[in-house]
Scaffold this motif. Structure first.
Motif, mmCIF file in Angstrom:
data_model
loop_
_atom_site.group_PDB
_atom_site.id
_atom_site.type_symbol
_atom_site.label_atom_id
_atom_site.label_comp_id
_atom_site.label_asym_id
_atom_site.label_seq_id
_atom_site.Cartn_x
_atom_site.Cartn_y
_atom_site.Cartn_z
ATOM 1 N N GLN A 1 33.736 58.055 44.433
ATOM 2 C CA GLN A 1 34.745 57.976 44.297
ATOM 3 C C GLN A 1 34.149 56.033 43.484
ATOM 4 O OE1 GLN A 1 36.692 58.402 47.734
ATOM 5 N NE2 GLN A 1 37.988 59.735 46.728
ATOM 6 N N TYR A 2 35.079 54.879 44.049
ATOM 7 C CA TYR A 2 35.134 53.807 43.220
ATOM 8 C C TYR A 2 35.401 52.973 44.216
ATOM 9 C CZ TYR A 2 33.910 56.315 39.424
ATOM 10 O OH TYR A 2 32.890 57.312 38.561
ATOM 11 N N HIS A 3 34.184 52.302 44.988
ATOM 12 C CA HIS A 3 35.044 51.254 46.539
ATOM 13 C C HIS A 3 34.829 50.541 46.483
ATOM 14 C CE1 HIS A 3 34.495 55.102 49.275
ATOM 15 N NE2 HIS A 3 35.531 55.101 48.555
ATOM 16 N N TRP A 4 34.667 49.277 46.907
ATOM 17 C CA TRP A 4 35.221 47.449 46.671
ATOM 18 C C TRP A 4 34.553 47.125 47.739
ATOM 19 C CZ3 TRP A 4 36.590 43.027 49.299
ATOM 20 C CH2 TRP A 4 36.096 42.392 48.695
ATOM 21 N N GLU A 5 33.174 46.496 48.588
ATOM 22 C CA GLU A 5 32.427 45.925 49.649
ATOM 23 C C GLU A 5 33.352 44.374 49.654
ATOM 24 O OE1 GLU A 5 28.972 46.584 50.044
ATOM 25 O OE2 GLU A 5 29.617 49.089 50.103
ATOM 26 N N ASN A 6 33.213 44.431 50.454
ATOM 27 C CA ASN A 6 33.497 42.237 50.653
ATOM 28 C C ASN A 6 32.153 42.015 51.705
ATOM 29 O OD1 ASN A 6 34.377 40.149 51.353
ATOM 30 N ND2 ASN A 6 36.003 40.509 52.727
ATOM 31 N N HIS A 7 31.197 41.178 50.667
ATOM 32 C CA HIS A 7 29.831 40.515 50.508
ATOM 33 C C HIS A 7 30.165 39.084 51.182
ATOM 34 C CE1 HIS A 7 27.778 43.818 49.287
ATOM 35 N NE2 HIS A 7 28.306 43.715 48.223
ATOM 36 N N ASN A 8 31.337 39.037 52.773
ATOM 37 C CA ASN A 8 31.112 37.688 52.921
ATOM 38 C C ASN A 8 32.254 36.817 51.930
ATOM 39 O OD1 ASN A 8 31.341 38.406 56.043
ATOM 40 N ND2 ASN A 8 28.867 38.554 55.282
ATOM 41 N N PHE A 9 32.627 37.382 51.366
ATOM 42 C CA PHE A 9 33.409 36.528 50.218
ATOM 43 C C PHE A 9 34.451 35.391 50.472
ATOM 44 C CE2 PHE A 9 32.576 40.370 47.492
ATOM 45 C CZ PHE A 9 31.135 39.550 47.027
ATOM 46 N N GLY B 1 34.312 45.308 38.931
ATOM 47 C CA GLY B 1 34.116 45.416 40.971
ATOM 48 C C GLY B 1 33.372 45.959 42.331
ATOM 49 N N PHE B 2 33.933 47.128 41.384
ATOM 50 C CA PHE B 2 33.571 48.483 41.992
ATOM 51 C C PHE B 2 32.277 49.211 42.151
ATOM 52 C CE2 PHE B 2 38.668 47.398 42.594
ATOM 53 C CZ PHE B 2 38.618 47.953 43.498
ATOM 54 N N THR C 1 45.126 43.793 46.505
ATOM 55 C CA THR C 1 44.038 44.317 48.099
ATOM 56 C C THR C 1 43.156 43.725 47.982
ATOM 57 O OG1 THR C 1 43.742 45.834 46.163
ATOM 58 C CG2 THR C 1 45.580 46.941 47.287
ATOM 59 N N ILE C 2 42.588 43.095 47.041
ATOM 60 C CA ILE C 2 40.804 42.397 47.061
ATOM 61 C C ILE C 2 40.670 41.245 47.764
ATOM 62 C CG2 ILE C 2 38.870 41.640 45.962
ATOM 63 C CD1 ILE C 2 38.712 43.444 44.044
ATOM 64 N N GLU C 3 42.187 40.013 47.380
ATOM 65 C CA GLU C 3 42.392 39.060 47.593
ATOM 66 C C GLU C 3 42.553 39.282 49.079
ATOM 67 O OE1 GLU C 3 43.502 35.637 44.893
ATOM 68 O OE2 GLU C 3 45.264 37.300 45.581
ATOM 69 N N TYR C 4 43.610 40.685 49.943
ATOM 70 C CA TYR C 4 43.965 40.652 51.378
ATOM 71 C C TYR C 4 42.603 40.956 51.931
ATOM 72 C CZ TYR C 4 46.616 43.033 54.510
ATOM 73 O OH TYR C 4 47.007 42.852 56.044
ATOM 74 N N CYS C 5 42.002 42.410 51.199
ATOM 75 C CA CYS C 5 40.985 41.965 52.154
ATOM 76 C C CYS C 5 39.651 41.112 52.274
ATOM 77 C CB CYS C 5 39.642 43.663 51.055
ATOM 78 S SG CYS C 5 40.115 44.811 51.639
ATOM 79 N N ALA D 1 37.362 33.417 43.721
ATOM 80 C CA ALA D 1 36.566 32.721 42.938
ATOM 81 C C ALA D 1 35.147 33.426 43.454
ATOM 82 C CB ALA D 1 37.088 31.692 43.104
ATOM 83 N N ALA D 2 34.720 33.338 44.410
ATOM 84 C CA ALA D 2 33.629 33.484 45.186
ATOM 85 C C ALA D 2 32.832 34.907 44.828
ATOM 86 C CB ALA D 2 33.688 33.168 46.210
ATOM 87 N N PHE D 3 33.899 35.999 44.395
ATOM 88 C CA PHE D 3 34.063 37.008 44.355
ATOM 89 C C PHE D 3 33.138 37.326 42.596
ATOM 90 C CE2 PHE D 3 36.562 40.396 42.520
ATOM 91 C CZ PHE D 3 35.169 41.368 41.805
ATOM 92 N N LEU D 4 34.423 36.568 42.094
ATOM 93 C CA LEU D 4 34.302 37.005 40.832
ATOM 94 C C LEU D 4 32.311 36.228 40.230
ATOM 95 C CD1 LEU D 4 37.447 35.478 39.419
ATOM 96 C CD2 LEU D 4 36.688 38.628 39.506
ATOM 97 N N THR D 5 32.113 35.400 40.621
ATOM 98 C CA THR D 5 30.949 35.068 40.298
ATOM 99 C C THR D 5 29.904 36.461 40.623
ATOM 100 O OG1 THR D 5 30.271 34.304 43.251
ATOM 101 C CG2 THR D 5 31.381 32.480 41.767
ATOM 102 N N THR D 6 30.121 37.209 41.408
ATOM 103 C CA THR D 6 29.382 38.148 41.663
ATOM 104 C C THR D 6 29.068 39.328 39.855
ATOM 105 O OG1 THR D 6 30.558 39.737 42.211
ATOM 106 C CG2 THR D 6 29.301 38.156 43.926
ATOM 107 N N LEU D 7 30.251 38.707 39.152
ATOM 108 C CA LEU D 7 30.264 40.238 38.133
ATOM 109 C C LEU D 7 29.909 39.104 36.852
ATOM 110 C CD1 LEU D 7 33.733 41.200 38.553
ATOM 111 C CD2 LEU D 7 32.319 42.041 39.100
ATOM 112 N N SER D 8 29.777 40.059 36.080
ATOM 113 C CA SER D 8 29.087 39.380 34.701
ATOM 114 C C SER D 8 30.043 38.620 33.730
ATOM 115 C CB SER D 8 28.727 40.258 32.933
ATOM 116 O OG SER D 8 29.756 41.323 33.232
#
Length: 376
Positions: A176-184, A337-338, A312-316, A188-195
């Protein structure tokens, strides 16, 4: 094999309704997993979502004196719908060879491809290892005495993998494919982890939603009224109608969810002008947001991604929830990002020749899945 005194003190029962067990004693064994909780499973049962779709309660419990010490949420099945570990080809092969694949026994949370405990036990009890083995033996005995072809335990916790192997069960690997919250701090902070390419793609998709005039509403827990569930149920049913299929869950099930003390329902609703056009449903705990169902009455190319992933990512992030489990399948989640997560199921096949064939199939399938995960 001789039994110790502790073994003989453990009494196995088969129950056909969770009404036979107190919620507090059942939930003491579930490790706070909402999809195996007493409330969730009993809601499926009392809302009459199970038997019309071929799920017949056959739960195994173990008591020591009057105390519940272990349990196995289990169902007799006459089909494989709603399991998400696909064994239709096994059934076809078995029946072509003259066997009868159904009924079979399944230990799972119906309609929920969510990893969690299946062998429920109290780790603090001195005889929990004996109780686990007794549950496995009881499931095997039911298959043998009732003429069932097999027993399948779906989406069990990886920590139980070695135990299932030690009991001689065949192991099936999934992904499966899950998303993890690294204390974002924010999206916008999450997006910085992507290409750069993926960041631009997500920003473009979200801008399309804004430009279309769609507004998003998030409603939680007891703030979800019957009118909201009416709306969402229309969207939910539309997904099945598009696939010429029947909804697995009925409106009564959703109405009951708002009253749960064991988890919090969350609705993500999309609105165009004065009209709601789509909705997504999730269950929230302190550790994880579980995205479950969605539907829409209008077509918008990016609305599914907005409701089911980005909102849902924003909610997390906002609620400091560590993980988003957005359901089965969906390789397209990788671009958003998953990351891949292994899932496991265990299978007891009674007929030796068929068991051997399935074992060889699983060896080849596991090699292919491992290679696929390594390539990501």
């Amino acid at each position: 094999m001789s039994q110790t005194k502790n073994d003989t003190d453990l009494k196995v029962e088969c129950i056909n309704s969770l009404n036979s067990v107190q919620p507090s004693e059942w939930n003491a064994l579930t490790q706070d997993n909402p999809f195996i909780s007493h409330d969730f499973l009993l809601n499926l049962e009392s809302s009459e979502c199970l038997e019309p779709h071929g799920w017949f309660s056959y739960h195994l419990i173990i008591r020591k004196k009057n105390t519940l010490v272990a349990a196995l949420p289990t169902y007799a099945r006459n089909n494989s719908y709603g399991e998400f570990v696909f064994d239709w080809s096994w059934a076809e092969a078995y029946e072509r060879a003259g066997g009868k694949y159904y009924p079979k026994l399944v230990s799972a949370s119906p309609f929920s491809p969510v990893t969690g405990p299946r062998l429920l036990y109290n780790k603090d009890a001195e005889d929990y290892e004996a109780a686990k083995k007794k549950l496995v033996n009881a499931a095997q005995d039911i298959c043998s005495t009732k003429g069932l072809s097999s027993w399948h335990t779906l989406f069990f916790k990886p920590s139980d993998l070695d135990f299932y192997k030690s009991q001689g069960l065949l192991i099936r690997l999934g992904v499966q494919y899950h998303w993890e919250n690294h204390n974002f701090k924010n999206f916008a902070a999450f997006l910085t982890t992507l290409s750069s390419k993926r960041r631009k793609s997500i920003k473009r998709e979200r801008k399309k939603i804004i430009d279309s005039g769609v507004k998003i509403e998030i409603i939680e827990g007891k703030d979800i009224k019957e009118s909201h569930w009416d709306l969402f149920y229309t969207f939910y049913c539309s997904t099945f109608k598009k696939k010429w299929s029947q909804p697995r869950l009925n409106k009564k099930f959703f109405l009951n969810i708002s009253n749960s003390k064991e988890y919090k329902p969350v609705l993500f609703l999309a609105k165009e002008g004065n009209q709601y056009v789509a909705g997504a449903f999730a269950l929230a705990t302190e550790q994880c947001l579980y995205g479950r169902h969605w539907g829409a009455t209008t077509f918008n190319e990016y609305l599914h991604f907005e409701l089911c992933y980005y909102q849902t990512i924003e909610y997390c992030i906002k609620n400091k929830i560590g993980k988003l489990d957005a359901g089965a399948q969906g390789e397209h989640k990788l671009k958003r990002g998953f990351h891949p997560v292994k899932t496991y199921s265990a299978h007891l096949i009674i007929e030796e020749g068929f068991r051997s064939a399935i074992s060889e199939f699983l060896m080849r399938e596991t090699e292919a899945i491992e290679a696929y995960i390594d390539s990501l």
